[in-house]
Design a protein around this motif. Structure first.
Motif, PDB file in Angstrom:
ATOM      1  N   ALA A 278       1.065  -1.599  -2.272  1.00  0.00           N
ATOM      2  CA  ALA A 278       1.068  -0.441  -1.371  1.00  0.00           C
ATOM      3  C   ALA A 278       2.047  -0.638  -0.217  1.00  0.00           C
ATOM      4  O   ALA A 278       2.751   0.301   0.169  1.00  0.00           O
ATOM      5  N   GLU A 279       2.097  -1.842   0.333  1.00  0.00           N
ATOM      6  CA  GLU A 279       3.039  -2.115   1.423  1.00  0.00           C
ATOM      7  C   GLU A 279       4.475  -2.059   0.927  1.00  0.00           C
ATOM      8  O   GLU A 279       5.351  -1.510   1.602  1.00  0.00           O
TER       9      GLU A 279
ATOM     10  N   LYS B  91       5.734  -0.291  -1.420  1.00  0.00           N
ATOM     11  CA  LYS B  91       6.129   1.106  -1.661  1.00  0.00           C
ATOM     12  C   LYS B  91       6.716   1.773  -0.420  1.00  0.00           C
ATOM     13  O   LYS B  91       7.502   2.696  -0.527  1.00  0.00           O
ATOM     14  N   GLN B  92       6.326   1.295   0.749  1.00  0.00           N
ATOM     15  CA  GLN B  92       6.838   1.877   2.001  1.00  0.00           C
ATOM     16  C   GLN B  92       8.322   1.588   2.190  1.00  0.00           C
ATOM     17  O   GLN B  92       9.012   2.317   2.899  1.00  0.00           O
ATOM     18  N   TYR B  93       8.821   0.537   1.554  1.00  0.00           N
ATOM     19  CA  TYR B  93      10.215   0.111   1.708  1.00  0.00           C
ATOM     20  C   TYR B  93      11.063   0.665   0.567  1.00  0.00           C
ATOM     21  O   TYR B  93      11.630  -0.062  -0.224  1.00  0.00           O
ATOM     22  N   ASN B  94      11.140   2.000   0.524  1.00  0.00           N
ATOM     23  CA  ASN B  94      11.796   2.676  -0.589  1.00  0.00           C
ATOM     24  C   ASN B  94      13.219   3.141  -0.284  1.00  0.00           C
ATOM     25  O   ASN B  94      13.831   3.848  -1.077  1.00  0.00           O
TER      26      ASN B  94
ATOM     27  N   GLN C 299      14.140   5.316   1.864  1.00  0.00           N
ATOM     28  CA  GLN C 299      14.156   6.728   2.257  1.00  0.00           C
ATOM     29  C   GLN C 299      13.768   6.870   3.731  1.00  0.00           C
ATOM     30  O   GLN C 299      13.027   6.045   4.270  1.00  0.00           O
ATOM     31  N   ASN C 300      14.251   7.915   4.378  1.00  0.00           N
ATOM     32  CA  ASN C 300      13.866   8.256   5.754  1.00  0.00           C
ATOM     33  C   ASN C 300      14.017   7.089   6.724  1.00  0.00           C
ATOM     34  O   ASN C 300      13.147   6.838   7.557  1.00  0.00           O
TER      35      ASN C 300
ATOM     36  N   GLN D 216      13.930   3.910   6.128  1.00  0.00           N
ATOM     37  CA  GLN D 216      13.271   2.667   5.736  1.00  0.00           C
ATOM     38  C   GLN D 216      14.262   1.778   4.979  1.00  0.00           C
ATOM     39  O   GLN D 216      15.126   2.269   4.260  1.00  0.00           O
TER      40      GLN D 216
ATOM     41  N   GLY E 107      11.119  -0.225  -3.489  1.00  0.00           N
ATOM     42  CA  GLY E 107       9.706  -0.188  -3.125  1.00  0.00           C
ATOM     43  C   GLY E 107       8.807  -0.513  -4.298  1.00  0.00           C
ATOM     44  O   GLY E 107       7.609  -0.250  -4.248  1.00  0.00           O
ATOM     45  N   GLN E 108       9.378  -1.092  -5.351  1.00  0.00           N
ATOM     46  CA  GLN E 108       8.617  -1.378  -6.565  1.00  0.00           C
ATOM     47  C   GLN E 108       8.900  -2.786  -7.070  1.00  0.00           C
ATOM     48  O   GLN E 108       9.893  -3.409  -6.711  1.00  0.00           O
TER      49      GLN E 108
END
Length: 78
Positions: free
Chosen positions: A8-9, A11-14, A16-17, A19, A49-50
């Motif tokens: 889950a953490e 995934k935040q580092y994708n 985008q926006n 990040q 993020g994966q």
């Protein structure tokens, strides 16, 4: 101290926006943000993020050498 990332953490580092773009390979989390090939967190249909261990092993044309020199951000935990 090594940072531990859950799925889950991570995934935040994708990428985008604003990040950064991180990917996990064999339990190690790498920062691919500075790689032009990972612009906007995407590279040949893969998304940052994966955990991309299987992608690298089965599909990537370059193998593990693409990881050389990438900053290690921590490890992926289950």
């Amino acid at each position: 101290m090594t940072k531990e990332f859950t799925q889950a953490e991570l995934k935040q580092y994708n990428g985008q926006n604003g990040q950064p773009a991180y990917v996990a390979i064999e339990g190690v989390v790498y920062d691919v943000s500075a790689k032009k090939a990972w612009l906007d967190g995407r590279h040949h249909g893969n998304v940052a993020g994966q955990d991309l261990t299987k992608v690298l092993a089965n599909l990537a044309p370059h193998g593990a050498k693409v990881l050389e020199g990438l900053p290690v951000m921590g490890k992926l935990v289950q």
